[in-house]
Structures are given as structure tokens and as C-alpha cells.
Design a protein around this motif. Structure first.
Motif, PDB file in Angstrom:
ATOM      1  N   GLY A  14       0.684  -1.267  -0.018  1.00 22.86           N
ATOM      2  CA  GLY A  14       0.137   0.003   0.031  1.00 22.86           C
ATOM      3  C   GLY A  14       0.908   1.260  -0.061  1.00 22.86           C
ATOM      4  N   VAL A  81       8.200   3.230  13.534  1.00 23.70           N
ATOM      5  CA  VAL A  81       7.176   4.170  14.015  1.00 23.70           C
ATOM      6  C   VAL A  81       6.924   3.836  15.467  1.00 23.70           C
ATOM      7  N   ASP A 301      -3.776  -3.540   4.944  1.00 23.92           N
ATOM      8  CA  ASP A 301      -4.507  -4.486   6.042  1.00 23.92           C
ATOM      9  C   ASP A 301      -4.854  -3.571   7.452  1.00 23.92           C
ATOM     10  N   ALA A 318      -2.938  -8.024  -1.025  1.00 25.92           N
ATOM     11  CA  ALA A 318      -2.029  -6.797  -1.694  1.00 25.92           C
ATOM     12  C   ALA A 318      -2.713  -6.341  -2.768  1.00 25.92           C
ATOM     13  N   LYS A 378      -0.381 -17.456 -11.371  1.00 29.16           N
ATOM     14  CA  LYS A 378       0.191 -16.834  -9.821  1.00 29.16           C
ATOM     15  C   LYS A 378       1.370 -16.200 -10.002  1.00 29.16           C
TER      16      LYS A 378
HETATM   17  C1  LIG Z   1       2.073 -15.930   3.323  1.00 29.96           C
HETATM   18  C2  LIG Z   1       1.065 -14.749   2.880  1.00 29.96           C
HETATM   19  C3  LIG Z   1       0.862 -15.015   1.386  1.00 29.96           C
HETATM   20  C4  LIG Z   1      -0.235 -13.975   0.985  1.00 29.96           C
HETATM   21  N1  LIG Z   1      -0.671 -14.153  -0.338  1.00 29.96           N
HETATM   22  C5  LIG Z   1      -1.576 -13.197  -0.868  1.00 29.96           C
HETATM   23  C6  LIG Z   1      -1.837 -13.256  -2.252  1.00 29.96           C
HETATM   24  O1  LIG Z   1      -1.625 -14.280  -2.900  1.00 29.96           O
HETATM   25  N2  LIG Z   1      -2.520 -12.278  -2.667  1.00 29.96           N
HETATM   26  C7  LIG Z   1      -2.836 -11.188  -2.121  1.00 29.96           C
HETATM   27  O2  LIG Z   1      -3.615 -10.316  -2.719  1.00 29.96           O
HETATM   28  N3  LIG Z   1      -2.473 -11.069  -0.659  1.00 29.96           N
HETATM   29  C8  LIG Z   1      -1.820 -12.027   0.008  1.00 29.96           C
HETATM   30  N4  LIG Z   1      -1.521 -11.893   1.121  1.00 29.96           N
HETATM   31  C9  LIG Z   1      -1.812 -10.618   1.948  1.00 29.96           C
HETATM   32  C10 LIG Z   1      -0.900  -9.408   1.543  1.00 29.96           C
HETATM   33  O3  LIG Z   1       0.596  -9.825   1.884  1.00 29.96           O
HETATM   34  C11 LIG Z   1      -1.343  -8.271   2.515  1.00 29.96           C
HETATM   35  O4  LIG Z   1      -2.873  -8.038   2.361  1.00 29.96           O
HETATM   36  C12 LIG Z   1      -0.621  -7.149   2.020  1.00 29.96           C
HETATM   37  O5  LIG Z   1       0.854  -7.218   2.451  1.00 29.96           O
HETATM   38  C13 LIG Z   1      -1.092  -5.832   2.819  1.00 29.96           C
HETATM   39  O6  LIG Z   1      -0.270  -4.687   2.197  1.00 29.96           O
HETATM   40  P1  LIG Z   1      -0.116  -3.443   3.231  1.00 29.96           P
HETATM   41  O7  LIG Z   1       0.784  -2.444   2.306  1.00 29.96           O
HETATM   42  O8  LIG Z   1      -1.164  -3.052   4.130  1.00 29.96           O
HETATM   43  O9  LIG Z   1       1.094  -4.040   4.238  1.00 29.96           O
HETATM   44  P2  LIG Z   1       2.598  -5.007   4.036  1.00 29.96           P
HETATM   45  O10 LIG Z   1       2.743  -5.106   2.889  1.00 29.96           O
HETATM   46  O11 LIG Z   1       2.715  -5.740   5.126  1.00 29.96           O
HETATM   47  O12 LIG Z   1       3.633  -3.490   4.534  1.00 29.96           O
HETATM   48  C14 LIG Z   1       3.468  -3.005   5.690  1.00 29.96           C
HETATM   49  C15 LIG Z   1       5.034  -2.313   5.652  1.00 29.96           C
HETATM   50  O13 LIG Z   1       4.867  -1.410   7.078  1.00 29.96           O
HETATM   51  C16 LIG Z   1       6.084  -1.632   7.783  1.00 29.96           C
HETATM   52  N5  LIG Z   1       6.046  -1.435   8.891  1.00 29.96           N
HETATM   53  C17 LIG Z   1       5.273  -2.397  10.040  1.00 29.96           C
HETATM   54  N6  LIG Z   1       5.461  -1.750  11.159  1.00 29.96           N
HETATM   55  C18 LIG Z   1       6.119  -0.690  11.096  1.00 29.96           C
HETATM   56  C19 LIG Z   1       6.526   0.329  12.117  1.00 29.96           C
HETATM   57  N7  LIG Z   1       6.396   0.331  13.253  1.00 29.96           N
HETATM   58  N8  LIG Z   1       7.554   1.371  11.635  1.00 29.96           N
HETATM   59  C20 LIG Z   1       7.958   1.284  10.338  1.00 29.96           C
HETATM   60  N9  LIG Z   1       7.532   0.548   9.383  1.00 29.96           N
HETATM   61  C21 LIG Z   1       6.705  -0.343   9.673  1.00 29.96           C
HETATM   62  C22 LIG Z   1       6.544  -3.059   7.387  1.00 29.96           C
HETATM   63  O14 LIG Z   1       8.007  -3.302   7.303  1.00 29.96           O
HETATM   64  C23 LIG Z   1       6.196  -2.981   5.833  1.00 29.96           C
HETATM   65  O15 LIG Z   1       7.231  -2.760   4.991  1.00 29.96           O
HETATM   66  C24 LIG Z   1      -0.326 -13.023   1.709  1.00 29.96           C
HETATM   67  C25 LIG Z   1      -0.164 -12.559   2.880  1.00 29.96           C
HETATM   68  C26 LIG Z   1       0.788 -13.643   3.585  1.00 29.96           C
HETATM   69  C27 LIG Z   1       1.384 -13.429   4.872  1.00 29.96           C
END
Ligand SMILES: Cc1cc2nc3c(=O)[nH]c(=O)nc-3n(C[C@H](O)[C@H](O)[C@H](O)COP(=O)(O)OP(=O)(O)OC[C@H]3O[C@@H](n4cnc5c(N)ncnc54)[C@H](O)[C@@H]3O)c2cc1C
Length: 404
Positions: A14, A81, A301, A318, A378
């Protein structure tokens, strides 16, 4: 006139998509954009099950953030953070304090253990790339120890996977391929190894088409994966897990490795803000802002959106996080130009669940797919996510091309 400052927290799907799109839609001098992330790299959360099983190296699932952002337009700060003050409009980190005019919170997911005794302490979670590496090394350590110890403890070679949802099944798919490799590497007879999936719900992959679920279970069982369905984990200990098999019937499964893949929640930092949330997920307004906070966008998320067709929340993916990133960039531009924001409408193209590197199940553009075709799709989805953020160079560097 002072330029507005935009703070983006988190460089996951995101946050990084937001920044890459802000670079496109805003001129160089339009805003001060700062991206804060815990690590200097982004990791592909959707590939973490592969890093955890050991079918991909941790280095393969991550890339440097500086390689995909324009350093002239965006300042990157590596920091963790620690608190978000949405009233005082400032963020505290272990690398200083940052103020903002607009903030995008994209801090991703954390594991949720639903208060089940011992899980927090004794189960591992595929929560980030470091945790995935730890799981891989823990499993290898168990195999190496069994191989070297004079009196063998076979329970070291039992791996419990809690949860038969998307993450659990994808991880089992990788383990099914990895276990024979581990047996060869550490001189372990295959029949000594147990991989058991324990699920509380009465079915595997709830929400998936039953025909596809049967295919997935059949495929995994043919590779030696055991399923214990409708049997909730009630306790985890250093020796394994206790599961409930009936009204008064329990079983203890001794295991060297317990991986909990049965639940996610938003980032706990949200819970310390006054913004209303449910397990750190915020039911955002249609333009992705936090209700009552016009300068706060929440995506990925940490955001919760209801699918009006099913009256249930969209699952955190994602796919949605990236689409939200694009939408937020447009909305930030609109706000800065004094225009109205647009409503975010997810454009769901389908879901593909991998069953190892060579098989998968899914529904893409409404059509069911299985086998090598699904596995190919995939990989194309994985490569597309790289392309959307880092263009063709990133696909060449990190893409998945073993498609046959
Ligand atoms: C094993 C697995 C398989 C998956 N397969 C799929 C799939 O096939 N298709 C699909 O659409 N979704 C899939 N998902 C779900 C998907 O990965 C998540 O929905 C997605 O990553 C959410 O994106 P985001 O940007 O919210 O968070 P993320 O991509 O998790 O990014 C969060 C970021 O914030 C950073 N962060 C966290 N806390 C802090 C802090 N305190 N200070 C600074 N930085 C911080 C982290 O390091 C990270 O870089 C899967 C998830 C898992 C675990």
C-alpha cells in the motif's frame, strides 16, 4: 507559500504504491513527501510463505526501497514508528519526530492469536521477512538436531501449521515440496516427518469454491500433508499443541515446530490512537480517510472496507492494498488542488492460491483454474505487482520466470 507535507508510513504494497503514484501525479515542488519504513527494503508479503518454508531465500523476496523511489521527489527515512498522534499531527519514531499535513497509514498486518493460551510464546508466525527466515532456520535446526542426536526425538520432525486459510494452505504447499529436500539434505527418512494442518473451522479455505478446495486437499494429501479439521487449538506449549476433538476430547500433538497462520489483524499502533478500530483495522470512509480525521488516510491491512454485495469485509489482500495506494495518490492531489476526493471501488480480478511452486488453484476473471495453468497465473500476478511498483527493471531483477 509552504508546501504541504505528506507522510507515508510503511513501504509495503500500500505505502510503496502510494509513493510511486504520488511521484507520477505531483510535480517536483508540489509537496514534501516522506516515506518512513522499518527496513531499508520492501519485502513481498505475498511471498513470505516461500521464505518461511525455505523454497525461496529471504534475499529473493525483498528489494531496496531506494531502487524504486525518486530521491528528488521523495525523502526516504528508515525508522520504526513508535506512536501516531493524529490530533497533534505528528509521528514519533526511533529516528526522530515528524509532523505532517496529510498522513497515509500503511503499516500492514500483525499475527492474531485470539487469546489462545501459549500461542504468542510458543508458535511462530509468518509476519515479516525476518520471522520467515527464523521459521526456515528453526525447521532446518530441528532436522539437523534429529540427524545428529544419538537418542532420536521424532517429534522434532513434526511441523504443525495452525490454520487452513489462504496463508496456511500456501505454506503447506511449499512445505510439501521442501520436506523431501530437507530429508535428503539432513539424512532423515521421509516417513519420520509429519506435517499436520490443524483448523478450527469445519472446512479448508472457507469462501473458496468446494471443487477447488477438494483439488487442493487432494494434492497436499498426496504429498503427505495431514489435515485435522474442525479441531481448534486450545493451547500451545514448548512441546506442541493441544487440540479439541470433541466435547470432552482433547489430543496433544508433540511437535518441534508450530507455525500459526490462522489470523491477522492491523498494526497495533492504530489501537493507541483515538481512531475507532476493530483489532487495529479502521472502517474507512469511501475515499479511504479515517472517519473524523480529514487528513488521515488508512490503507491496506490496517483498513476495513465492507463489500456491499456480501455485507462482509473485503479480505485483506495485496491486490486491494495496491489499488488503494493508487486511489490515495489521486485523492491527495485532489485535496491539494481544492477538489473533491474520489470513492475507492476495488476492482477484484480474482484469487490464486499456490500449492507449491508447480501447482495452484484459483478463480481468475470468474473462471476456475488449477494445476500448472493456475501456477503460471500466480507467477504472472507476482510479477505484475513488481511491475506496478518498480517497472520492467524490477521484474527482470526479482521476477518469477520458472513458469514451466
Ligand atoms: C504468506 C502470505 C501470503 C499472502 N498471499 C497473498 C496473495 O496471494 N494475494 C494477495 O492479494 N494477498 C496475499 N497476502 C496478503 C497480503 O500480503 C497483505 O494483504 C498485504 O501485504 C497488505 O499490504 P500492506 O501495504 O497493508 O502491508 P505490508 O505489505 O505488510 O507492508 C507493511 C509495511 O510496514 C512496515 N512496518 C510495519 N510496522 C512498522 C513500524 N512500526 N514502523 C515502520 N514500518 C513498519 C513493514 O516493515 C512493511 O514494510 C498474503 C499474506 C501472507 C502473509
Amino acid at each position: 507559500m509552504k508546501r504541504p507535507s505528506i507522510l507515508v508510513l510503511g513501504a509495503g504494497y500500500g505505502g510503496l504504491t502510494t509513493v510511486v503514484n504520488l511521484q507520477k501525479v505531483l510535480g517536483t515542488d508540489a509537496a514534501d513527501i516522506t516515506l518512513i519504513n522499518k527496513n531499508e527494503y520492501h519485502y513481498e508479503s505475498t511471498w513470505l510463505h516461500e521464505a518461511a518454508a525455505g523454497t525461496l531465500l529471504p534475499e529473493q523476496v525483498r528489494y531496496d526501497i531506494k531502487d524504486v523511489i525518486d530521491g528528488v521527489k521523495v525523502k526516504f527515512v528508515q525508522a520504526t514508528v513508535e506512536a501516531i498522534d493524529v490530533v497533534g499531527k505528528k509521528v514519533s519514531t526511533d529516528n526522530g519526530e515528524f509532523t505532517y499535513d496529510y498522513i497515509v497509514i500503511a503499516l500492514g498486518f500483525e499475527g492474531e492469536t485470539f487469546g489462545i493460551e501459549g500461542l504468542d510464546k510458543y508458535a511462530l508466525s509468518i509476519a515479516n521477512v525476518k520471522a520467515a527466515r527464523y521459521i526456515r532456520e528453526h525447521i532446518e535446526f530441528q532436522f539437523a538436531t534429529w540427524s545428529a542426536e544419538p537418542v532420536k526425538d521424532d517429534s522434532r520432525l513434526t511441523i504443525i501449521v495452525g490454520g487452513a486459510g489462504f496463508t496456511g494452505i500456501e505454506f503447506l504447499g511449499e512445505l510439501a515440496n521442501r520436506v523431501p529436500e530437507l530429508c535428503k539434505e539432513f539424512d532423515v527418512p521421509r516417513e519420520k516427518v509429519r506435517v499436520v494442518c490443524v483448523e478450527a473451522a469445519p472446512m479448508v479455505l472457507p469462501g473458496f469454491d468446494p471443487e477447488l478446495v477438494n483439488y487442493a486437499v487432494g494434492h497436499l494429501e498426496s504429498k503427505g500433508i495431514e489435515f485435522s479439521i474442525g479441531t481448534p487449538v486450545v493451547e500451545a506449549t514448548p512441546e506442541g499443541v493441544k487440540i479439541k476433538k470433541g466435547d470432552d476430547e482433547f489430543e496433544f500433538i508433540k511437535a518441534g515446530t508450530v507455525v500459526w497462520a490462522a489470523g491477522v489483524r492491523g498494526n497495533r499502533l492504530i489501537e493507541a490512537t483515538p481512531i475507532e478500530n476493530m483489532r487495529a483495522r479502521v472502517k474507512v470512509d469511501k475515499d479511504l480517510r479515517a472517519p473524523g480525521y480529514d487528513d488521515v488516510f488508512i490503507i491496506g491491512d490496517c483498513a476495513l472496507m465492507i463489500n456491499e454485495e456480501t455485507n462482509r469485509p473485503f479480505p485483506p489482500t495485496a491486490q486491494i492494498a495496491m489499488q488503494q495506494g493508487e486511489s490515495v495518490a489521486k485523492n491527495l492531489k485532489a485535496l491539494m488542488n481544492g477538489e473533491t476526493t474520489i470513492e475507492f471501488v476495488p476492482d477484484l480480478k480474482g484469487t490464486v492460491c499456490s500449492l507449491g511452486d508447480d501447482d495452484a488453484i484459483g478463480v481468475v476473471f470468474g473462471k476456475k483454474v488449477t494445476g500448472k495453468r493456475a501456477s503460471f497465473m500466480k507467477k504472472m500476478i507476482d510479477n505484475r505487482a513488481l511491475f506496478m511498483i518498480g517497472g520492467p527493471m524490477l521484474v527482470l531483477k526479482k521476477g518469477k520466470f520458472n513458469v514451466l
